[in-house]
Design a protein around this motif. Structure first.
Motif, PDB file in Angstrom:
ATOM      1  N   LYS A   1     -16.049  37.222  81.342  1.00 40.68           N
ATOM      2  CA  LYS A   1     -17.463  37.044  81.259  1.00 40.68           C
ATOM      3  C   LYS A   1     -18.060  36.014  81.273  1.00 40.68           C
ATOM      4  N   GLY A   2     -17.589  34.989  80.546  1.00 35.07           N
ATOM      5  CA  GLY A   2     -17.757  33.705  80.553  1.00 35.07           C
ATOM      6  C   GLY A   2     -17.732  32.918  81.906  1.00 35.07           C
ATOM      7  N   ILE A   3     -16.306  33.236  82.377  1.00 30.01           N
ATOM      8  CA  ILE A   3     -16.093  32.320  83.683  1.00 30.01           C
ATOM      9  C   ILE A   3     -17.021  32.939  84.851  1.00 30.01           C
ATOM     10  N   GLU A   4     -17.595  34.181  84.733  1.00 26.94           N
ATOM     11  CA  GLU A   4     -18.535  34.523  85.761  1.00 26.94           C
ATOM     12  C   GLU A   4     -19.833  33.749  85.377  1.00 26.94           C
ATOM     13  N   GLU A   5     -20.343  33.417  84.425  1.00 21.20           N
ATOM     14  CA  GLU A   5     -21.557  32.840  84.236  1.00 21.20           C
ATOM     15  C   GLU A   5     -21.318  31.323  84.586  1.00 21.20           C
ATOM     16  N   VAL A   6     -20.151  30.718  84.155  1.00 15.18           N
ATOM     17  CA  VAL A   6     -19.913  29.448  84.860  1.00 15.18           C
ATOM     18  C   VAL A   6     -19.931  29.506  86.370  1.00 15.18           C
ATOM     19  N   LEU A   7     -19.489  30.501  86.997  1.00 13.85           N
ATOM     20  CA  LEU A   7     -19.184  30.693  88.560  1.00 13.85           C
ATOM     21  C   LEU A   7     -20.743  30.727  89.202  1.00 13.85           C
TER      22      LEU A   7
ATOM     23  N   LYS B   1     -25.547  25.358  91.969  1.00 12.61           N
ATOM     24  CA  LYS B   1     -25.712  23.897  92.270  1.00 12.61           C
ATOM     25  C   LYS B   1     -24.570  23.410  93.611  1.00 12.61           C
ATOM     26  N   ASP B   2     -24.298  24.705  94.441  1.00 11.35           N
ATOM     27  CA  ASP B   2     -23.369  24.420  95.601  1.00 11.35           C
ATOM     28  C   ASP B   2     -22.064  23.374  95.189  1.00 11.35           C
ATOM     29  N   ASN B   3     -21.341  23.664  94.247  1.00 11.07           N
ATOM     30  CA  ASN B   3     -20.199  22.803  93.872  1.00 11.07           C
ATOM     31  C   ASN B   3     -18.966  23.272  94.073  1.00 11.07           C
ATOM     32  N   PRO B   4     -18.370  23.112  95.157  1.00 11.81           N
ATOM     33  CA  PRO B   4     -17.295  23.720  95.773  1.00 11.81           C
ATOM     34  C   PRO B   4     -15.902  23.361  94.603  1.00 11.81           C
ATOM     35  N   TRP B   5     -15.961  22.173  94.064  1.00 13.45           N
ATOM     36  CA  TRP B   5     -14.874  21.720  93.091  1.00 13.45           C
ATOM     37  C   TRP B   5     -15.146  22.753  91.887  1.00 13.45           C
ATOM     38  N   GLY B   6     -16.246  22.877  91.444  1.00 16.87           N
ATOM     39  CA  GLY B   6     -16.337  23.862  90.196  1.00 16.87           C
ATOM     40  C   GLY B   6     -16.027  25.287  90.500  1.00 16.87           C
ATOM     41  N   ILE B   7     -16.416  25.756  91.756  1.00 22.81           N
ATOM     42  CA  ILE B   7     -15.959  27.004  92.261  1.00 22.81           C
ATOM     43  C   ILE B   7     -14.627  27.186  92.330  1.00 22.81           C
ATOM     44  N   ALA B   8     -13.869  26.390  92.889  1.00 21.36           N
ATOM     45  CA  ALA B   8     -12.495  26.360  93.003  1.00 21.36           C
ATOM     46  C   ALA B   8     -11.869  26.442  91.574  1.00 21.36           C
ATOM     47  N   SER B   9     -12.407  25.557  90.732  1.00 29.40           N
ATOM     48  CA  SER B   9     -11.677  25.923  89.268  1.00 29.40           C
ATOM     49  C   SER B   9     -11.963  27.120  88.717  1.00 29.40           C
ATOM     50  N   VAL B  10     -12.994  27.745  88.815  1.00 29.95           N
ATOM     51  CA  VAL B  10     -13.388  29.007  88.196  1.00 29.95           C
ATOM     52  C   VAL B  10     -12.387  30.200  88.953  1.00 29.95           C
TER      53      VAL B  10
ATOM     54  N   LEU C   1      -9.558  29.754  90.132  1.00 31.77           N
ATOM     55  CA  LEU C   1      -8.123  29.306  89.780  1.00 31.77           C
ATOM     56  C   LEU C   1      -8.119  30.068  88.275  1.00 31.77           C
ATOM     57  N   ASN C   2      -8.982  29.695  87.318  1.00 32.50           N
ATOM     58  CA  ASN C   2      -8.913  30.361  86.240  1.00 32.50           C
ATOM     59  C   ASN C   2      -8.987  31.855  86.019  1.00 32.50           C
ATOM     60  N   GLN C   3      -9.728  32.403  87.059  1.00 32.63           N
ATOM     61  CA  GLN C   3      -9.842  33.913  87.042  1.00 32.63           C
ATOM     62  C   GLN C   3      -8.315  34.528  87.639  1.00 32.63           C
ATOM     63  N   GLY C   4      -7.912  33.904  88.462  1.00 34.22           N
ATOM     64  CA  GLY C   4      -6.638  33.971  88.896  1.00 34.22           C
ATOM     65  C   GLY C   4      -5.408  33.987  87.867  1.00 34.22           C
ATOM     66  N   ASN C   5      -5.679  33.093  86.917  1.00 36.83           N
ATOM     67  CA  ASN C   5      -4.670  32.657  85.911  1.00 36.83           C
ATOM     68  C   ASN C   5      -4.836  33.882  84.797  1.00 36.83           C
ATOM     69  N   ILE C   6      -6.123  34.374  84.635  1.00 35.25           N
ATOM     70  CA  ILE C   6      -6.414  35.312  83.533  1.00 35.25           C
ATOM     71  C   ILE C   6      -5.858  36.613  84.039  1.00 35.25           C
ATOM     72  N   ARG C   7      -6.088  37.117  85.399  1.00 32.63           N
ATOM     73  CA  ARG C   7      -5.664  38.299  86.132  1.00 32.63           C
ATOM     74  C   ARG C   7      -4.210  38.288  86.062  1.00 32.63           C
ATOM     75  N   ASN C   8      -3.544  37.252  86.333  1.00 29.94           N
ATOM     76  CA  ASN C   8      -2.087  36.991  86.291  1.00 29.94           C
ATOM     77  C   ASN C   8      -1.622  37.245  84.859  1.00 29.94           C
TER      78      ASN C   8
END
Length: 315
Positions: free
Chosen positions: A259-265, A271-280, A282-289
């Motif tokens: 839920k928090g990650i979706e808010e950050v995303l 803000k059109d921040n590709p680095w931030g989007i990529a980090s989100v 990646l973290n979503q992948g880690n949590i699903r994994n």
């Protein structure tokens, strides 16, 4: 020139550039070379702000040549630093460092201590983000800190202390990190600098997280988030929320973490921040994994990889 600045502040890049060009024509007729150079810098900065780096570099280079012609060394160093900042924002770290080195050489020569302080800060960022040499980054930030202390600039002293603290955390020297955070916190509390107080509380959160005191970490992240919301700073809100998602992830509260990650995303997309989007992603992948949802995790890893490739990275 003032009209151009007002348009720029309002976000109307096209009208801002048009006004700057008209001002440039006047200064050129008057042969006011230094003022003309400053307008070239303004044009370059405007293009950089809208991520038109080709035109930004063009105007910075034109200003650089002009300042060299009229032997305005302090202005030359300023443009070199601006070019370094521009290339840094493009993640072209090697080129950025080349310009920072050139700028620092001039600043030392003309005894521009304030300019040199900021250049050392920038070189510290290059060492951290490009070279991943945290000890070199600490050294550069300490050089900046020494100059900040000479000039008795409390804002810059606090900034350097907070940055040095975060760098110590990268090399697992957590006690040294906290000493720096405490020094930064004391200054920011005195100055009532809420934005930077939020940043220090965030770093305290990660300090306690590394120490395994997760409840104290949560408390610090929540303090950071409360201030960020009070001042309505989107990036500070994202950072503090990210810290809290880490807490929930560690405690196994995956639903809260997602839920928090979706808010950050949502913030990074706005803000059109590709680095931030990529980090989100990646973290979503880690949590699903971690949850055993391997197919979903793989999709997020593919999304992360796609962004890295667009940014010219292979990770």
């Amino acid at each position: 020139k003032k009209i151009a600045g007002l348009y720029r502040e309002s976000g109307d890049a096209a009208k801002s550039m048009e006004a700057y060009r008209k001002a440039m024509e006047i200064y050129k007729k008057l042969e006011a070379k230094e003022e003309y150079g400053e307008l070239l810098e303004d044009m370059a900065s405007g293009y950089s702000k809208i991520k038109d780096y080709v035109n930004a570099e063009k105007y910075y280079q034109e200003a650089l040549q002009l300042y060299r012609t009229i032997k305005a060394r302090n202005k030359e160093a300023g443009v070199l630093s601006s070019l370094g900042d521009m290339f840094f924002s493009e993640q072209k770290y090697a080129r950025a460092d080349e310009y920072f080195v050139l700028a620092s050489a001039i600043q030392k020569n003309i005894n521009d201590r304030s300019g040199l302080m900021y250049t050392y800060m920038s070189r510290g960022s290059v060492a951290q983000d490009f070279k991943e040499d945290y000890k070199e980054a600490i050294n550069k930030m300490r050089m900046a800190l020494a100059l900040a202390e000479e000039t008795k600039s409390e804002v810059n002293i606090a900034f350097c202390q907070n940055r040095i603290g975060s760098l110590f955390s990268y090399i697992n020297e957590y006690d040294s990190a906290k000493i720096c955070y405490d020094k930064a916190m004391a200054i920011y509390q005195k100055l009532e600098d809420k934005e930077n107080l939020a940043a220090v509380y965030l770093n305290y959160g990660y300090y306690y997280n590394y120490r395994g005191d997760f409840e104290k970490a949560r408390d610090q992240f929540e303090r950071s988030l409360a201030i960020a919301k009070q001042i309505n700073n989107a990036y500070s809100i994202a950072s503090a929320t990210y810290g809290l998602t880490g807490y929930h992830y560690t405690k196994g509260n995956f639903a809260e973490a997602l839920k928090g990650i979706e808010e950050v995303l949502a913030i990074y997309r706005q803000k059109d921040n590709p680095w931030g989007i990529a980090s989100v992603f990646l973290n979503q992948g880690n949590i699903r994994n971690q949850q055993g949802e391997f197919d979903e995790a793989l999709q997020f890893y593919y999304k992360t990889d796609s962004i890295y490739k667009k940014l010219g990275l292979e990770k």
